[in-house]
Design a protein around this motif. Structure first.
Motif, PDB file in Angstrom:
ATOM      1  N   SER A 108      25.346  32.182  36.115  1.00  0.00           N
ATOM      2  CA  SER A 108      26.254  31.198  35.652  1.00  0.00           C
ATOM      3  C   SER A 108      27.452  31.672  35.652  1.00  0.00           C
ATOM      4  O   SER A 108      28.415  30.797  35.232  1.00  0.00           O
ATOM      5  N   SER A 109      27.983  32.869  35.627  1.00  0.00           N
ATOM      6  CA  SER A 109      29.114  33.426  35.463  1.00  0.00           C
ATOM      7  C   SER A 109      30.077  32.798  36.506  1.00  0.00           C
ATOM      8  O   SER A 109      29.660  32.656  37.824  1.00  0.00           O
ATOM      9  N   THR A 110      31.110  32.334  36.444  1.00  0.00           N
ATOM     10  CA  THR A 110      32.091  31.712  37.212  1.00  0.00           C
ATOM     11  C   THR A 110      32.303  32.670  38.569  1.00  0.00           C
ATOM     12  O   THR A 110      32.289  32.151  39.608  1.00  0.00           O
ATOM     13  N   GLN A 111      32.521  33.921  38.378  1.00  0.00           N
ATOM     14  CA  GLN A 111      32.813  34.943  39.293  1.00  0.00           C
ATOM     15  C   GLN A 111      31.672  36.141  39.083  1.00  0.00           C
ATOM     16  O   GLN A 111      32.171  37.173  38.719  1.00  0.00           O
ATOM     17  N   ALA A 112      30.594  35.676  39.380  1.00  0.00           N
ATOM     18  CA  ALA A 112      29.296  36.707  39.099  1.00  0.00           C
ATOM     19  C   ALA A 112      29.230  37.955  39.860  1.00  0.00           C
ATOM     20  O   ALA A 112      29.201  39.106  39.461  1.00  0.00           O
ATOM     21  N   ALA A 113      29.807  37.868  41.095  1.00  0.00           N
ATOM     22  CA  ALA A 113      29.792  39.055  41.943  1.00  0.00           C
ATOM     23  C   ALA A 113      31.118  39.212  43.009  1.00  0.00           C
ATOM     24  O   ALA A 113      31.557  38.125  43.642  1.00  0.00           O
ATOM     25  N   THR A 114      31.661  40.232  43.388  1.00  0.00           N
ATOM     26  CA  THR A 114      32.750  40.344  44.197  1.00  0.00           C
ATOM     27  C   THR A 114      32.359  41.638  44.850  1.00  0.00           C
ATOM     28  O   THR A 114      31.975  42.689  44.314  1.00  0.00           O
ATOM     29  N   ILE A 115      32.659  41.764  46.098  1.00  0.00           N
ATOM     30  CA  ILE A 115      32.132  42.850  46.948  1.00  0.00           C
ATOM     31  C   ILE A 115      33.510  43.719  47.614  1.00  0.00           C
ATOM     32  O   ILE A 115      34.281  42.767  48.289  1.00  0.00           O
ATOM     33  N   VAL A 116      33.513  45.087  47.567  1.00  0.00           N
ATOM     34  CA  VAL A 116      34.620  45.562  48.082  1.00  0.00           C
ATOM     35  C   VAL A 116      34.358  46.751  48.942  1.00  0.00           C
ATOM     36  O   VAL A 116      33.338  47.388  48.202  1.00  0.00           O
ATOM     37  N   LYS A 117      34.896  47.170  49.866  1.00  0.00           N
ATOM     38  CA  LYS A 117      34.030  48.348  50.798  1.00  0.00           C
ATOM     39  C   LYS A 117      35.214  49.561  50.150  1.00  0.00           C
ATOM     40  O   LYS A 117      36.177  49.462  49.806  1.00  0.00           O
ATOM     41  N   LYS A 118      34.430  50.803  49.869  1.00  0.00           N
ATOM     42  CA  LYS A 118      35.075  51.995  49.045  1.00  0.00           C
ATOM     43  C   LYS A 118      35.948  52.125  50.220  1.00  0.00           C
ATOM     44  O   LYS A 118      35.925  52.284  51.743  1.00  0.00           O
ATOM     45  N   PRO A 119      37.621  52.576  50.041  1.00  0.00           N
ATOM     46  CA  PRO A 119      38.297  53.002  51.072  1.00  0.00           C
ATOM     47  C   PRO A 119      38.031  54.406  51.787  1.00  0.00           C
ATOM     48  O   PRO A 119      37.257  54.974  50.897  1.00  0.00           O
ATOM     49  N   GLY A 120      38.338  54.211  52.922  1.00  0.00           N
ATOM     50  CA  GLY A 120      37.950  55.620  53.842  1.00  0.00           C
ATOM     51  C   GLY A 120      36.858  55.357  54.767  1.00  0.00           C
ATOM     52  O   GLY A 120      36.375  54.145  54.676  1.00  0.00           O
ATOM     53  N   LEU A 121      36.605  56.368  55.394  1.00  0.00           N
ATOM     54  CA  LEU A 121      35.591  56.349  56.319  1.00  0.00           C
ATOM     55  C   LEU A 121      34.192  56.705  55.643  1.00  0.00           C
ATOM     56  O   LEU A 121      33.785  57.621  55.881  1.00  0.00           O
ATOM     57  N   ASN A 122      33.508  55.737  55.229  1.00  0.00           N
ATOM     58  CA  ASN A 122      32.383  55.854  54.672  1.00  0.00           C
ATOM     59  C   ASN A 122      31.351  54.619  54.773  1.00  0.00           C
ATOM     60  O   ASN A 122      31.790  53.470  55.096  1.00  0.00           O
ATOM     61  N   SER A 123      30.193  54.653  54.102  1.00  0.00           N
ATOM     62  CA  SER A 123      29.394  53.563  54.247  1.00  0.00           C
ATOM     63  C   SER A 123      29.152  52.889  52.774  1.00  0.00           C
ATOM     64  O   SER A 123      28.132  52.005  52.757  1.00  0.00           O
ATOM     65  N   ILE A 124      29.875  53.244  51.846  1.00  0.00           N
ATOM     66  CA  ILE A 124      29.512  52.794  50.333  1.00  0.00           C
ATOM     67  C   ILE A 124      30.457  51.339  50.065  1.00  0.00           C
ATOM     68  O   ILE A 124      31.665  51.022  50.586  1.00  0.00           O
ATOM     69  N   TYR A 125      29.784  50.483  49.915  1.00  0.00           N
ATOM     70  CA  TYR A 125      30.167  49.053  49.139  1.00  0.00           C
ATOM     71  C   TYR A 125      30.414  48.975  47.837  1.00  0.00           C
ATOM     72  O   TYR A 125      29.164  49.495  47.212  1.00  0.00           O
ATOM     73  N   TYR A 126      31.093  48.400  47.159  1.00  0.00           N
ATOM     74  CA  TYR A 126      31.093  48.413  45.383  1.00  0.00           C
ATOM     75  C   TYR A 126      30.733  46.559  45.339  1.00  0.00           C
ATOM     76  O   TYR A 126      31.618  45.999  46.054  1.00  0.00           O
ATOM     77  N   ILE A 127      29.848  46.656  44.483  1.00  0.00           N
ATOM     78  CA  ILE A 127      29.573  45.210  43.967  1.00  0.00           C
ATOM     79  C   ILE A 127      30.012  45.066  42.341  1.00  0.00           C
ATOM     80  O   ILE A 127      29.542  45.791  41.783  1.00  0.00           O
ATOM     81  N   PHE A 128      31.265  44.400  42.292  1.00  0.00           N
ATOM     82  CA  PHE A 128      31.633  44.329  40.983  1.00  0.00           C
ATOM     83  C   PHE A 128      31.052  43.070  40.223  1.00  0.00           C
ATOM     84  O   PHE A 128      31.069  41.805  40.758  1.00  0.00           O
ATOM     85  N   THR A 129      30.359  42.907  39.008  1.00  0.00           N
ATOM     86  CA  THR A 129      29.786  41.861  38.666  1.00  0.00           C
ATOM     87  C   THR A 129      30.312  41.556  37.005  1.00  0.00           C
ATOM     88  O   THR A 129      30.915  42.251  36.364  1.00  0.00           O
ATOM     89  N   THR A 130      30.293  40.150  36.759  1.00  0.00           N
ATOM     90  CA  THR A 130      30.567  39.831  35.416  1.00  0.00           C
ATOM     91  C   THR A 130      29.549  39.145  34.710  1.00  0.00           C
ATOM     92  O   THR A 130      28.676  38.447  35.148  1.00  0.00           O
ATOM     93  N   ASP A 131      29.516  39.239  33.210  1.00  0.00           N
ATOM     94  CA  ASP A 131      28.481  38.502  32.620  1.00  0.00           C
ATOM     95  C   ASP A 131      29.032  37.119  32.163  1.00  0.00           C
ATOM     96  O   ASP A 131      30.060  36.870  32.358  1.00  0.00           O
ATOM     97  N   HIS A 132      27.904  36.429  31.740  1.00  0.00           N
ATOM     98  CA  HIS A 132      28.146  34.720  31.190  1.00  0.00           C
ATOM     99  C   HIS A 132      29.019  34.774  29.832  1.00  0.00           C
ATOM    100  O   HIS A 132      28.336  35.503  29.132  1.00  0.00           O
ATOM    101  N   LYS A 133      30.015  34.055  29.816  1.00  0.00           N
ATOM    102  CA  LYS A 133      30.457  33.638  28.679  1.00  0.00           C
ATOM    103  C   LYS A 133      31.062  34.910  27.810  1.00  0.00           C
ATOM    104  O   LYS A 133      30.624  34.832  26.451  1.00  0.00           O
ATOM    105  N   ALA A 134      31.429  35.919  28.224  1.00  0.00           N
ATOM    106  CA  ALA A 134      31.880  37.072  27.466  1.00  0.00           C
ATOM    107  C   ALA A 134      30.793  37.805  26.659  1.00  0.00           C
ATOM    108  O   ALA A 134      31.090  38.381  25.893  1.00  0.00           O
TER     109      ALA A 134
END
Length: 184
Positions: free
Chosen positions: A38-64
């Motif tokens: 139910s969080s407005t922006q529950a998840a955002t994905i970004v690749k870790k800079p550099g030559l690698n295979s790692i991606y970060y998922i940033f998550t937020t909880d509902h209503k603080a």
């Protein structure tokens, strides 16, 4: 949120709680993330800079709520290239944030700023993501409205313009406002 390779092929996607691979199968360790659907922006994905295979998922909880903003890593070298969540799962970044998180590419066009807003404050928190990983010491800026009150005030969006030099925040609840700020 979803992410594709540079050819437009789907790599994986998430609702902030589960993570699925490109075959629409739940990743073996791709469950139990601490966002809220139910969080407005529950998840955002970004690749870790550099030559690698790692991606970060940033998550937020509902209503603080107390899970706040967290990150989880997906390693695309696991599971024969289909990816899996590695041991860095649900790492707490900041508790009681708004339901807002955004990514801005830095001027060097390699690294990123991960930006969120703290609940019951005027504080924007900016975390640097580089090839070394996420710097857990934020740059904090106090500006704009005090975001407090009922939990619905934590709802809304945080976005940057195309050049990354301005951000807009939309607040729900009794605030019902949009604020635009310069970002550098």
């Amino acid at each position: 949120a979803s992410v594709s390779d540079n050819m437009g092929n789907l790599l994986f996607y998430t609702n902030g709680i589960k993570v699925w691979n490109s075959l629409n199968e739940l990743m073996p360790n791709g469950f139990g993330l601490l966002a809220n659907v139910s969080s407005t922006q529950a998840a955002t994905i970004v690749k870790k800079p550099g030559l690698n295979s790692i991606y970060y998922i940033f998550t937020t909880d509902h209503k603080a709520s107390t899970n706040g903003m967290r990150y989880t890593e997906v390693d695309m070298s696991l599971e024969n290239g289909l990816g899996d969540v590695n041991e860095n799962k649900n790492i707490s970044i900041l508790s009681q944030t708004l339901e807002k998180v955004m990514v801005i590419r830095k001027e060097n066009m390699i690294d990123y700023w991960i930006v969120t807003h703290l609940w019951n404050s005027m504080d924007f928190y900016c975390f640097e993501l580089t090839s070394a990983g996420l710097n857990m010491t934020p740059v904090i800026n106090s500006i704009g409205s005090l975001v407090t009150g009922g939990g619905s005030t934590a709802q809304g969006y945080l976005r940057a313009n195309q050049t990354g030099n301005q951000i807009a925040i939309v607040n729900g609840g009794f605030l019902h406002d949009v604020e635009v700020f310069d970002f550098n």
